[in-house]
Design a protein around this motif. Structure first.
Motif, PDB file in Angstrom:
ATOM      1  N   LYS A 524      -6.184   4.628   2.468  1.00 30.21           N
ATOM      2  CA  LYS A 524      -5.560   3.483   3.139  1.00 30.21           C
ATOM      3  C   LYS A 524      -6.640   2.580   3.742  1.00 30.21           C
ATOM      4  O   LYS A 524      -7.713   3.047   4.136  1.00 30.21           O
ATOM      5  CB  LYS A 524      -4.573   3.936   4.202  1.00 30.21           C
ATOM      6  N   MET A 525      -6.326   1.264   3.795  1.00 29.43           N
ATOM      7  CA  MET A 525      -7.280   0.281   4.316  1.00 29.43           C
ATOM      8  C   MET A 525      -6.526  -0.890   4.924  1.00 29.43           C
ATOM      9  O   MET A 525      -5.378  -1.170   4.557  1.00 29.43           O
ATOM     10  CB  MET A 525      -8.188  -0.250   3.193  1.00 29.43           C
ATOM     11  N   ASP A 526      -7.188  -1.571   5.812  1.00 29.34           N
ATOM     12  CA  ASP A 526      -6.672  -2.834   6.321  1.00 29.34           C
ATOM     13  C   ASP A 526      -6.566  -3.813   5.155  1.00 29.34           C
ATOM     14  O   ASP A 526      -7.483  -3.938   4.321  1.00 29.34           O
ATOM     15  CB  ASP A 526      -7.612  -3.388   7.390  1.00 29.34           C
ATOM     16  N   LEU A 527      -5.430  -4.518   5.074  1.00 25.01           N
ATOM     17  CA  LEU A 527      -5.194  -5.407   3.921  1.00 25.01           C
ATOM     18  C   LEU A 527      -6.285  -6.464   3.794  1.00 25.01           C
ATOM     19  O   LEU A 527      -6.776  -6.742   2.683  1.00 25.01           O
ATOM     20  CB  LEU A 527      -3.802  -6.045   4.059  1.00 25.01           C
ATOM     21  N   GLY A 528      -6.671  -7.060   4.913  1.00 25.60           N
ATOM     22  CA  GLY A 528      -7.688  -8.101   4.854  1.00 25.60           C
ATOM     23  C   GLY A 528      -9.027  -7.580   4.371  1.00 25.60           C
ATOM     24  O   GLY A 528      -9.699  -8.204   3.542  1.00 25.60           O
ATOM     25  N   VAL A 529      -9.407  -6.406   4.880  1.00 27.03           N
ATOM     26  CA  VAL A 529     -10.680  -5.791   4.465  1.00 27.03           C
ATOM     27  C   VAL A 529     -10.639  -5.439   2.979  1.00 27.03           C
ATOM     28  O   VAL A 529     -11.603  -5.672   2.236  1.00 27.03           O
ATOM     29  CB  VAL A 529     -10.969  -4.541   5.314  1.00 27.03           C
ATOM     30  N   LEU A 530      -9.507  -4.891   2.539  1.00 24.74           N
ATOM     31  CA  LEU A 530      -9.362  -4.511   1.137  1.00 24.74           C
ATOM     32  C   LEU A 530      -9.474  -5.723   0.226  1.00 24.74           C
ATOM     33  O   LEU A 530     -10.130  -5.676  -0.825  1.00 24.74           O
ATOM     34  CB  LEU A 530      -8.018  -3.806   0.926  1.00 24.74           C
ATOM     35  N   VAL A 554       1.492   1.725  -4.149  1.00 24.85           N
ATOM     36  CA  VAL A 554       1.000   1.376  -2.819  1.00 24.85           C
ATOM     37  C   VAL A 554       2.152   0.841  -1.978  1.00 24.85           C
ATOM     38  O   VAL A 554       3.186   0.400  -2.504  1.00 24.85           O
ATOM     39  CB  VAL A 554      -0.122   0.298  -2.870  1.00 24.85           C
ATOM     40  N   LYS A 555       1.960   0.908  -0.666  1.00 25.95           N
ATOM     41  CA  LYS A 555       2.903   0.279   0.253  1.00 25.95           C
ATOM     42  C   LYS A 555       2.106  -0.412   1.344  1.00 25.95           C
ATOM     43  O   LYS A 555       0.986  -0.011   1.695  1.00 25.95           O
ATOM     44  CB  LYS A 555       3.859   1.307   0.847  1.00 25.95           C
ATOM     45  N   VAL A 556       2.680  -1.476   1.883  1.00 25.30           N
ATOM     46  CA  VAL A 556       2.050  -2.235   2.959  1.00 25.30           C
ATOM     47  C   VAL A 556       2.917  -2.091   4.202  1.00 25.30           C
ATOM     48  O   VAL A 556       4.134  -2.311   4.151  1.00 25.30           O
ATOM     49  CB  VAL A 556       1.900  -3.723   2.582  1.00 25.30           C
ATOM     50  N   SER A 557       2.312  -1.665   5.306  1.00 23.24           N
ATOM     51  CA  SER A 557       3.061  -1.498   6.543  1.00 23.24           C
ATOM     52  C   SER A 557       2.306  -2.155   7.686  1.00 23.24           C
ATOM     53  O   SER A 557       1.075  -2.345   7.630  1.00 23.24           O
ATOM     54  CB  SER A 557       3.289  -0.013   6.842  1.00 23.24           C
ATOM     55  N   LEU A 558       3.050  -2.530   8.722  1.00 22.59           N
ATOM     56  CA  LEU A 558       2.470  -3.194   9.880  1.00 22.59           C
ATOM     57  C   LEU A 558       2.154  -2.152  10.944  1.00 22.59           C
ATOM     58  O   LEU A 558       3.037  -1.433  11.418  1.00 22.59           O
ATOM     59  CB  LEU A 558       3.452  -4.234  10.428  1.00 22.59           C
ATOM     60  N   VAL A 559       0.882  -2.035  11.304  1.00 20.56           N
ATOM     61  CA  VAL A 559       0.446  -1.118  12.349  1.00 20.56           C
ATOM     62  C   VAL A 559      -0.159  -1.969  13.458  1.00 20.56           C
ATOM     63  O   VAL A 559      -1.266  -2.511  13.317  1.00 20.56           O
ATOM     64  CB  VAL A 559      -0.588  -0.101  11.819  1.00 20.56           C
ATOM     65  N   GLY A 560       0.572  -2.092  14.559  1.00 22.27           N
ATOM     66  CA  GLY A 560       0.151  -3.029  15.606  1.00 22.27           C
ATOM     67  C   GLY A 560       0.218  -4.439  15.066  1.00 22.27           C
ATOM     68  O   GLY A 560       1.269  -4.904  14.616  1.00 22.27           O
ATOM     69  N   GLU A 561      -0.921  -5.104  15.063  1.00 16.33           N
ATOM     70  CA  GLU A 561      -0.970  -6.466  14.526  1.00 16.33           C
ATOM     71  C   GLU A 561      -1.612  -6.518  13.152  1.00 16.33           C
ATOM     72  O   GLU A 561      -1.799  -7.596  12.581  1.00 16.33           O
ATOM     73  CB  GLU A 561      -1.742  -7.372  15.495  1.00 16.33           C
ATOM     74  N   ASN A 562      -1.948  -5.358  12.597  1.00 10.94           N
ATOM     75  CA  ASN A 562      -2.655  -5.303  11.321  1.00 10.94           C
ATOM     76  C   ASN A 562      -1.751  -4.831  10.191  1.00 10.94           C
ATOM     77  O   ASN A 562      -0.905  -3.947  10.391  1.00 10.94           O
ATOM     78  CB  ASN A 562      -3.863  -4.361  11.415  1.00 10.94           C
ATOM     79  N   LYS A 563      -1.951  -5.393   9.012  1.00  9.64           N
ATOM     80  CA  LYS A 563      -1.271  -4.926   7.816  1.00  9.64           C
ATOM     81  C   LYS A 563      -2.147  -3.884   7.135  1.00  9.64           C
ATOM     82  O   LYS A 563      -3.335  -4.136   6.880  1.00  9.64           O
ATOM     83  CB  LYS A 563      -0.987  -6.077   6.859  1.00  9.64           C
ATOM     84  N   ILE A 564      -1.571  -2.716   6.869  1.00  9.02           N
ATOM     85  CA  ILE A 564      -2.314  -1.606   6.267  1.00  9.02           C
ATOM     86  C   ILE A 564      -1.761  -1.332   4.879  1.00  9.02           C
ATOM     87  O   ILE A 564      -0.547  -1.211   4.691  1.00  9.02           O
ATOM     88  CB  ILE A 564      -2.212  -0.329   7.128  1.00  9.02           C
TER      89      ILE A 564
END
Length: 569
Positions: A524-530, A554-564
């Motif tokens: 798993k990674m931060d969407l922006g970093v990925l 893959v799935k994208v989920s919101l963790v705090g203010e970050n998309k993972i």
């Protein structure tokens, strides 16, 4: 078979090891001298001494010329300290720079030789100067992390996957192995209890010409040479009684039984039962024997007679309460079953809101009433005694009441754990009971015995001494002793529905790139970093992410203010 990026990399490492002259699957014996648990438990004994260990590599922390790693053997885990100059004797330092740092992966089996010491922070470790590759793992293990507070992250916890891949479950979930060690302790404790009293462990047929000894739907097979049907054993009772006829005073067997019925959290089509038969005893003797046996087993498994099961604290210390079935039903329903006819029992059950039908005889109706209104109330070990004759076709008539039998069941947490009789040894009475069961089966009672074992009746006609028999469901007992609410948790390989075949998915290069980045970053990674690391154009990025999501990878989920972004499955 499509390989993941990690599987491809591991196969490439396998080839490189062989190119270096290192056999990844050596045939030679690797002799160890200690276990991790021994070293951790008695550091003073091992400090400064050479030890040889073997196990799985479960973690690496590369720090330049020296690194730390975690080794897991059959007894536990221990840290190893790896120095470049200590394990490499060539100028290129190949064993450290190439083999250890690049070609060894989490899950690989290695052997190490080194001395025991404590690090500056006080952790017991092994400073190694010899490393041997013992087996290369081609599939990556799930990465389960435990933080400083003991909290588990990314646990391999999905029951479906754990039961199907028990080998992975045992590797990454240490508590699972402990459950099965306790299972072996239970069997050993029971065996020693019997053996010390002079009783003989025996083996009886698994393939039987008649499915006898219990009322259950059998698995059926066919013997080609004899051209006859055979049945997988549903119980071993009738064969053990034949041995009592033959002159043995006490016999027991841990029996693999098979019943072609439903599966749920407390039932598996293949299960283990223990049955013991002792001549010249009755069910009163067997009650005392059983409570002493289970107290002994609980202490052997857990070090105490107490066990936690869910919200309940159970105590297996003898003696246990004794309640007749008639008194139990009257206590919880106000209805006295004594002397009641089939129609009266039917009406009473209906009046209690119990689902009954016309196929049920007296025994089945009483069983339904007890199961619905009484059984669940017995949390602490309790003997329910003196069952109606119609419920117990293999049990001796009660010495004081001809309507009852000398039978008990042991209830724990609202479920039966053990069943015992003063065994019926009158061959004429036994034939009549079998014939009664045949009539119930013809009426439609699917729990009645629909066959008569003529050879067993013949054995009884040669004479069987007064005998008491006991059966214990080993899997259910194990559940109670280890606080597991599902039978699948106490069976190494429980029966599962067929695994769905994986559909082969052809991925685009951009999709493979994103998967590879995720797999090298703990899935798993931060969407922006990925997105930045992928170096893909906006159009290609969008297409690749849509494709991976469509395939369910893959799935994208919101963790705090970050998309993972996280790998699925």
């Amino acid at each position: 078979m499509a390989l993941s990026e990690q599987e491809i990399l591991r196969r490439e490492a396998l080839t490189e090891l062989r190119n270096l002259g290192i056999e990844p699957y050596p045939a030679a014996e690797f002799i160890t001298t200690a276990y991790s648990s021994e070293i951790l438990a008695d550091f003073e004994k091992f400090e400064g001494k050479e030890v040889v260990l073997a196990g799985r590599l479960m973690g690496k922390r590369i720090m330049g010329k020296a690194s730390f790693a975690e080794l897991k053997d059959s007894e536990g885990r221990i840290q190893i300290y790896v120095s470049r100059d200590d394990i490499s004797d060539d100028e290129e330092k190949t064993m450290y720079n190439v083999v250890f740092k690049k070609l060894l992966d989490i899950g690989d089996f290695i052997g190490v030789r080194g001395t025991v010491f404590k690090t500056q922070v006080g952790e017991i470790s092994v400073h190694i100067y010899g490393l041997t590759v013992l087996a290369k793992a081609l599939k990556p293990l799930p990465v389960v992390k435990i933080d400083a507070d003991g909290k588990i992250h990314d646990a391999f916890a999905d029951p479906e996957q754990r039961y199907r891949r028990r080998y992975v479950d045992l590797t990454v979930n240490d508590h699972v192995k402990e459950t099965f060690i306790k299972r072996t302790k239970l069997f050993n404790a029971m065996r020693s209890f019997f053996n010390e009293k002079g009783y003989l462990e025996v083996e009886t047929p698994v393939l039987q010409p008649i499915p006898g000894g219990a009322a259950a739907r059998p698995f059926t097979t066919h013997h080609n040479s004899l051209d006859i049907p055979l049945y997988m054993r549903i119980a071993n009772e009738l064969y053990l009684k034949r041995l009592i006829v033959g002159g043995f005073e006490g016999v027991y067997e841990f029996s693999k039984n098979f019943r072609n019925e439903g599966m749920d959290r407390t039932h598996n089509p293949e299960f283990t039962a223990m049955e013991i038969y002792v001549a010249y005893k009755d069910y009163n003797w067997m009650m005392k024997f059983t409570e002493n046996l289970l107290e002994h087993c609980a202490i052997s498994v857990n070090g105490t007679s107490e066990a936690t099961f869910g919200e309940h604290q159970i105590n297996f210390k003898a003696p246990y309460a004794r309640v007749t079935m008639t008194d139990s039903i009257q206590h919880f329903t106000g209805f006295d079953i004594s002397g009641k006819s089939e129609s009266e029992l039917f009406d009473a059950a209906r009046g209690m809101g119990i689902d009954v039908d016309a196929t049920m005889g007296k025994g089945k109706l009483i069983d339904e009433i007890f199961g619905a209104k009484c059984e669940g109330n017995y949390i602490q070990p309790t003997f329910i005694t003196d069952y109606p004759k119609e419920m117990s076709p293999l049990c001796k008539q009660h010495r004081d009441n001809p309507e009852l039998t000398e039978r008990f069941e042991l209830m724990v947490c609202g479920k039966e754990v053990a069943n015992a009789y003063s065994e019926l040894n009158d061959p004429i009475d036994q034939r009549e009971r079998f014939e009664d069961q045949m009539r119930l089966a013809e009426k439609g009672d699917d729990e009645a015995t629909g066959t008569i074992d003529e050879d067993f009746l013949r054995a009884l006609e040669y004479g069987m001494p007064p005998t008491s028999g006991l059966g214990i469901g080993m899997d259910r007992l194990m559940m109670y002793l280890t606080n597991n609410s599902s039978i699948q948790e106490v069976l190494f390989f429980p029966q599962m529905r067929p695994e769905k075949k994986q559909v082969q998915i052809e991925l685009e290069d951009e999709e493979k790139l994103i998967l590879a980045l995720l797999q090298t970053n703990e899935n798993k990674m931060d969407l922006g970093v990925l997105k930045i690391k992928s170096n893909l154009s906006g159009k290609k990025w969008d297409a690749a992410m849509k494709g991976l999501a469509k395939h369910g990878l893959v799935k994208v989920s919101l963790v705090g203010e970050n998309k993972i972004v996280e790998l699925v499955g």
